[in-house]
Design a protein around this motif. Structure first.
Motif, short mmCIF file in Angstrom:
data_model
loop_
_atom_site.label_atom_id
_atom_site.label_comp_id
_atom_site.label_asym_id
_atom_site.label_seq_id
_atom_site.Cartn_x
_atom_site.Cartn_y
_atom_site.Cartn_z
N SER A 1 0.82 -1.21 0.00
CA SER A 1 0.00 0.00 0.00
C SER A 1 0.85 1.26 0.00
N SER A 2 0.22 2.38 -0.39
CA SER A 2 0.90 3.68 -0.34
C SER A 2 1.38 3.99 1.08
N ARG A 3 0.57 3.64 2.05
CA ARG A 3 0.90 3.94 3.45
C ARG A 3 2.19 3.26 3.86
N GLU A 4 2.36 1.99 3.45
CA GLU A 4 3.57 1.25 3.81
C GLU A 4 4.79 1.81 3.08
N VAL A 5 4.63 2.15 1.81
CA VAL A 5 5.74 2.75 1.06
C VAL A 5 6.15 4.07 1.70
N GLU A 6 5.18 4.89 2.09
CA GLU A 6 5.47 6.17 2.72
C GLU A 6 6.18 5.98 4.06
N ARG A 7 5.79 4.96 4.80
CA ARG A 7 6.44 4.69 6.08
C ARG A 7 7.91 4.35 5.88
N GLN A 8 8.21 3.52 4.86
CA GLN A 8 9.59 3.16 4.56
C GLN A 8 10.38 4.37 4.06
N PHE A 9 9.73 5.21 3.27
CA PHE A 9 10.37 6.41 2.75
C PHE A 9 10.73 7.37 3.88
N THR A 10 9.84 7.51 4.84
CA THR A 10 10.08 8.39 5.98
C THR A 10 11.27 7.91 6.81
N LEU A 11 11.42 6.60 6.91
CA LEU A 11 12.54 6.04 7.67
C LEU A 11 13.88 6.27 6.98
N ASN A 12 13.89 6.24 5.63
CA ASN A 12 15.14 6.40 4.87
C ASN A 12 14.83 6.94 3.47
N PRO A 13 14.73 8.27 3.32
CA PRO A 13 14.34 8.87 2.03
C PRO A 13 15.32 8.59 0.89
N GLN A 14 16.55 8.22 1.20
CA GLN A 14 17.53 7.94 0.16
C GLN A 14 17.81 6.44 0.01
N GLY A 15 17.02 5.62 0.69
CA GLY A 15 17.27 4.19 0.69
C GLY A 15 16.43 3.43 -0.32
N THR A 16 16.24 2.14 -0.04
CA THR A 16 15.45 1.26 -0.90
C THR A 16 14.43 0.51 -0.05
N PHE A 17 13.42 -0.03 -0.70
CA PHE A 17 12.37 -0.79 -0.03
C PHE A 17 12.06 -2.01 -0.88
N ALA A 18 12.36 -3.20 -0.35
CA ALA A 18 12.15 -4.45 -1.07
C ALA A 18 10.91 -5.16 -0.55
N PHE A 19 10.10 -5.70 -1.48
CA PHE A 19 8.88 -6.41 -1.10
C PHE A 19 8.41 -7.27 -2.27
N SER A 20 8.05 -8.50 -2.02
CA SER A 20 7.40 -9.40 -2.98
C SER A 20 8.05 -9.39 -4.37
N GLY A 21 9.36 -9.42 -4.42
CA GLY A 21 10.06 -9.45 -5.70
C GLY A 21 10.28 -8.08 -6.33
N TYR A 22 9.84 -7.03 -5.68
CA TYR A 22 10.03 -5.66 -6.17
C TYR A 22 11.00 -4.93 -5.25
N MET A 23 11.61 -3.88 -5.79
CA MET A 23 12.44 -3.01 -4.97
C MET A 23 12.28 -1.57 -5.46
N ILE A 24 11.87 -0.68 -4.56
CA ILE A 24 11.76 0.74 -4.89
C ILE A 24 13.04 1.44 -4.44
N ASP A 25 13.64 2.18 -5.36
CA ASP A 25 14.82 2.98 -5.05
C ASP A 25 14.34 4.42 -4.87
N PHE A 26 14.33 4.90 -3.64
CA PHE A 26 13.82 6.24 -3.35
C PHE A 26 14.72 7.34 -3.90
N SER A 27 16.00 7.05 -4.06
CA SER A 27 16.92 8.08 -4.51
C SER A 27 16.69 8.48 -5.96
N ASN A 28 16.27 7.53 -6.80
CA ASN A 28 15.99 7.88 -8.20
C ASN A 28 14.54 7.61 -8.60
N MET A 29 13.71 7.25 -7.62
CA MET A 29 12.27 7.07 -7.82
C MET A 29 11.97 6.09 -8.95
#
Length: 272
Positions: free
Chosen positions: A132-160
């Motif tokens: 969900s958006s809420r979970e992605v936002e929570r991870q982004f708040t913890l580390n805006p320049q980091g990454t978030f891995a889930f279910s075979g996906y990975m979001i790179d916050f530094s380059n969106m």
């Protein structure tokens, strides 16, 4: 504080929390019942942009790349992804004035073909993230320049971007505030007038067939709901957008004009 007039719309993040130097802005903002503010810097001075609700409305739409405005200093284009202008000597920022303990309702979106879809929604492809958006936002708040891995996906916050491990494919990602909770006033659940909140409308134009065709987000910056929001902001105004690489002006009176060819089409607004 000085104001920078917004005379017209041509087309179409870091968020800044309140600090000691912004207290005077907060006091005025609370009085006006608005808790965001768009500003441009001219020289060493930050200037408020009048009628910045128009910028905010565009910014909340995940498909909007930016917006062009006419100012007393000339035409300025605001890039929403970079939160920059096309003028090297001019900066832009969005201030967020929120009461203690209150947070903005943020949406996270991925590019699914020609459509921007919110995380947690049902996409067109089988490979649609379920987070969900809420979970992605929570991870982004913890580390805006980091990454978030889930279910075979990975979001790179530094380059969106979003990477899918199985296919090796990348998709663009955007983070935008939700229109209904961020462009209105404190204590309100909608930016639209109360009289319109219980009704939904469909905006249609005459197509090439000719048949009436509804505004769709996959081909136009604004779908019916987005067009209706702009209409509620100024029922005598105009809406400028791009569709299929052409620029259009929609007059709520109601006609649509292709700015390249001068072609005019009839537009109508219907109750759903």
């Amino acid at each position: 504080m000085a104001r920078l007039g917004l005379s017209s719309i041509i087309s179409g993040f870091s968020e800044l929390r309140i600090n000691e130097g912004a207290k005077v802005y907060l006091q005025e903002t609370i009085v006006n019942r608005k808790y965001y503010e768009w500003q441009l810097s001219v020289g060493h001075q930050w200037l408020k942009i009048e009628n910045d609700h128009v910028i905010e409305t565009h910014y909340c739409h995940p498909g909007a790349k930016g917006i062009g405005i006419n100012t007393c200093h000339g035409k300025v284009f605001i890039d929403f992804d970079r939160l920059q202008t096309n003028d090297p000597g001019m900066k832009v920022r969005r201030l967020s004035f929120l009461p203690q303990g209150q947070t903005e309702d943020i949406g996270w979106y991925f590019r699914d073909g020609q459509v921007w879809r919110e995380y947690g929604s049902q996409g067109l492809s089988m490979l649609s993230p379920s987070v969900s958006s809420r979970e992605v936002e929570r991870q982004f708040t913890l580390n805006p320049q980091g990454t978030f891995a889930f279910s075979g996906y990975m979001i790179d916050f530094s380059n969106m971007t979003e990477f899918h491990a199985f296919t090796g494919s990348y998709r663009r990602v955007r983070r935008r505030p939700k229109f209904t909770s961020n462009t209105g006033v404190l204590g309100s659940t909608s930016a639209l007038p109360t009289a319109a909140s219980s009704q939904t409308y469909r905006w249609e134009l005459i197509g090439d067939c000719p048949n009436w065709t509804e505004h769709q987000a996959r081909t136009c910056l604004f779908d019916s709901s987005g067009t209706e929001r702009q209409y509620q902001l100024n029922q005598r105004g105009t809406l400028h957008f791009k569709m299929n690489r052409s620029s259009y002006t929609l007059g709520f009176s109601v006609t649509q004009i292709n700015l390249s060819t001068g072609t005019t089409r009839a537009v109508r607004r219907l109750n759903r």
